[in-house]
Design a protein around this motif. Structure first.
Motif, mmCIF file in Angstrom:
data_model
loop_
_atom_site.group_PDB
_atom_site.id
_atom_site.type_symbol
_atom_site.label_atom_id
_atom_site.label_comp_id
_atom_site.label_asym_id
_atom_site.label_seq_id
_atom_site.Cartn_x
_atom_site.Cartn_y
_atom_site.Cartn_z
ATOM 1 N N SER A 1 -2.161 1.348 6.149
ATOM 2 C CA SER A 1 -1.826 0.745 7.292
ATOM 3 C C SER A 1 -0.014 1.142 7.812
ATOM 4 O O SER A 1 0.581 1.495 6.934
ATOM 5 N N TYR B 1 -3.691 1.089 12.049
ATOM 6 C CA TYR B 1 -4.257 1.320 10.850
ATOM 7 C C TYR B 1 -4.864 2.767 10.804
ATOM 8 O O TYR B 1 -5.360 3.368 12.063
ATOM 9 N N CYS C 1 -3.743 -8.229 6.258
ATOM 10 C CA CYS C 1 -2.793 -7.351 6.008
ATOM 11 C C CYS C 1 -1.887 -7.641 7.374
ATOM 12 O O CYS C 1 -0.503 -7.524 7.258
ATOM 13 N N LEU D 1 -8.104 3.876 3.590
ATOM 14 C CA LEU D 1 -7.566 3.369 4.678
ATOM 15 C C LEU D 1 -6.104 2.765 4.438
ATOM 16 O O LEU D 1 -5.994 2.389 3.347
ATOM 17 N N VAL E 1 -8.040 -6.470 6.518
ATOM 18 C CA VAL E 1 -7.273 -6.148 7.893
ATOM 19 C C VAL E 1 -6.486 -7.181 8.342
ATOM 20 O O VAL E 1 -5.349 -7.087 8.772
#
Length: 561
Positions: free
Chosen positions: A438, A465, A460, A436, A457
């Motif tokens: 971003s 993403y 962040c 993962l 998430v």
């Protein structure tokens, strides 16, 4: 280390059949038209004897089902037996073929008939019996195929009807082929997967020999291969490409291991080694005496000798380890243990290994006492640059459909057995714990690596993403900002990375899904955040706390003894 041995054998051209290099690149050209090649294509109707002499109604009532799909006669086993027999015995037509098999229902008719109602009749509390073969017929056919260097691929388009892949899987596992499962024909990547496999360079009639220096030897080998019956440490692949892997377990002959070599500290005296010799046949295009394109089988030999480095401390040993490789090897072992003892026992013993690994990591590196005689606590596995991800990979393995304690379709578990045991460590790690990252915009990457949790998430707080889960690539817009183009433009950095990931994923063509926050497709992205506690039971925080408690108990018990 070694010069390849090359032997060229030119096959005589068969009347009426010409091959050009471009033909092998296009799936649509991989066929022979009988009307145009009647002089060179055997009359298979006269060569293959009658093998089906019963109707579906003649079978035992216990194997019949009220389901209409179960009453469709599927004689795959009879066909397979005749084909392997034909390809194995006709010396005039002797080739090393790759056979692509397509199946959409349980083989319930003729030779190797399977009971398609077994799944419905199985004990829902038992996850082991339904994962064991119900008929050894297909294992025996795979053994015959492997001995004749016939490589078998199996493409299953089942709609998740029960096929009994537990019985069929040996067709690919023992011949070096691939097993791919499609739960639906809608947007299935079957054509792309076939093309991807056929255009990949492949070796046939492969032999692998493994040799070691005297102090140790190979104790176990995992992979899509079979042992040679007449030679020790020799293994056969009917077919193999560069993406195939094997996993080896070694054992010392003496408890002292390599300690004598460490004590002498003279690398010029001797060093432990591992040697592999790999012989295979590959097909090259050539020109015959008449100027026609022909395929030429060329026998090749590759020999490589590795000088093994000996760690002189636990710290150097841990530093040199690869978390991806360790988890890949553990996956092979857990799959075998699950077949022998069941999923629950396989997971339990693997978790004991994880606890011991973390505890011994601490115990083996406890610092010396300070001036006051106080002993500082040893390092934790989470502090290791090379091994810190092992607990998360193992957690992901337990959460996967292969080892989950949830109700998972047995054919899906078997498919994942075959897939996970065929993947290189770097790809298996993504299949277990997706990568993962971003982006603040379609052209600006923000964070290259994130943990798989909704909290991560949210903290962040980036706009986009990218999640690479091996079988799927998900682009998730966490904002409804209309200034961000959706989906990402083809010339953007994000879209180019998606295209590269899709093109370079082995074995399968991953599906690509673009989703915005709140739309129906966003569930695909959310479901991959496996560290969250959800319907699949425990979350990462709970698992980490449980393992830490067991590690502390192990360390305390070890010190007290």
């Amino acid at each position: 280390n070694g010069t390849p041995s090359k032997v060229e054998v030119v096959l005589e051209k068969s009347n009426g059949v010409d091959s050009s290099p471009n033909d092998l690149e296009m799936l649509g050209e991989l066929h022979i038209t009988p009307s145009e090649s009647k002089n060179s294509v055997p009359e298979t109707k006269t060569l293959i004897p009658p093998i089906i002499d019963e109707t579906l109604e003649d079978r035992s009532p216990s194997s019949n089902s009220s389901k209409s799909s179960d009453r469709i006669a599927n004689g795959f086993g009879s066909f397979l037996s005749a084909l392997i027999s034909y390809l194995s015995t006709d010396d005039e037509f002797r080739i090393t073929p790759r056979v692509l098999n397509f199946i959409s229902g349980c083989p319930n008719f003729g030779l190797g008939a399977l009971d398609s109602s077994r799944y419905r009749k199985s004990d829902p509390t038992s996850k082991r019996d339904i994962l064991l073969e119900q008929n050894p017929f297909y294992r025996k056919q795979a053994d015959l195929a492997a001995k004749s260097s016939i490589c078998l691929d199996l493409y299953v388009v089942s709609g998740l009807r029960y096929i009994d892949l537990a019985s069929l899987k040996y067709l690919t596992l023992m011949t070096g082929g691939n097993l791919l499962l499609y739960d639906t024909t809608v947007n299935a990547s079957l054509p792309q997967d076939i093309y991807r496999q056929l255009r990949k360079p492949r070796g046939f009639d492969c032999l692998l020999r493994i040799r070691t220096s005297p102090e140790y030897s190979v104790s176990s080998v995992y992979g899509h291969l079979v042992s040679d019956e007449n030679h020790e440490s020799v293994f056969k692949f009917a077919g193999c490409d560069s993406s195939k892997i094997i996993s080896l377990t070694f054992e010392f002959h003496e408890a002292s291991g390599f300690s004598e070599l460490i004590r002498t500290n003279n690398p010029n005296l001797f060093f432990p080694a591992l040697q592999m010799a790999f012989a295979f046949t590959k097909e090259q295009t050539g020109i015959d005496s008449n100027g026609n394109a022909v395929l030429i089988p060329v026998r090749m030999l590759r020999i490589v000798t590795y000088k093994l480095q000996i760690a002189n401390s636990f710290a150097s040993l841990y530093k040199s380890a690869s978390a991806d490789t360790i988890i890949a090897h553990l996956t092979h072992q857990m799959i075998l243990n699950a077949e022998e003892s069941g999923i629950k026992e396989s997971c339990r013993s693997a978790q004991e290994w994880l606890v011991k690994l973390q505890a011994m990591f601490t115990l083996n590196q406890i610092p010396a006492p300070d001036q006051s005689g106080q002993r500082r606590p040893g390092p934790r596995l989470a502090e290791s640059d090379s091994l810190q991800f092992i607990p998360r990979f193992f957690y992901a393995l337990l959460k996967s459909s292969l080892f989950s304690n949830q109700s998972i379709h047995p054919d899906v578990r078997i498919y994942l057995q075959c897939l996970f045991s065929a993947l290189e460590p770097r790809y298996l790690s993504k299949a277990l714990y997706p990568a993962l990252s971003s982006f603040s915009s379609c052209d600006n990457r923000s964070r290259p690596a994130l943990f798989l949790s909704q909290e991560e998430v949210n903290l962040c707080s980036d706009a986009i993403y990218l999640l690479d889960a091996f079988d799927g690539i998900y682009v998730y817009y966490a904002t409804n900002d209309s200034t961000l183009p959706f989906p990402p433009p083809h010339n953007s950095v994000l879209r180019q990375e998606v295209d590269d990931l899709q093109a370079n994923t082995p074995l399968i063509s991953p599906r690509v899904i673009f989703a915005r926050k709140g739309d129906s497709k966003s569930r695909y992205f959310i479901s991959r955040l496996i560290e969250d506690t959800n319907t699949q039971g425990f979350g990462w925080d709970e698992f980490e706390a449980q393992i830490a408690k067991q590690v502390d108990a192990f360390v305390q018990n070890h010190r007290s003894n």
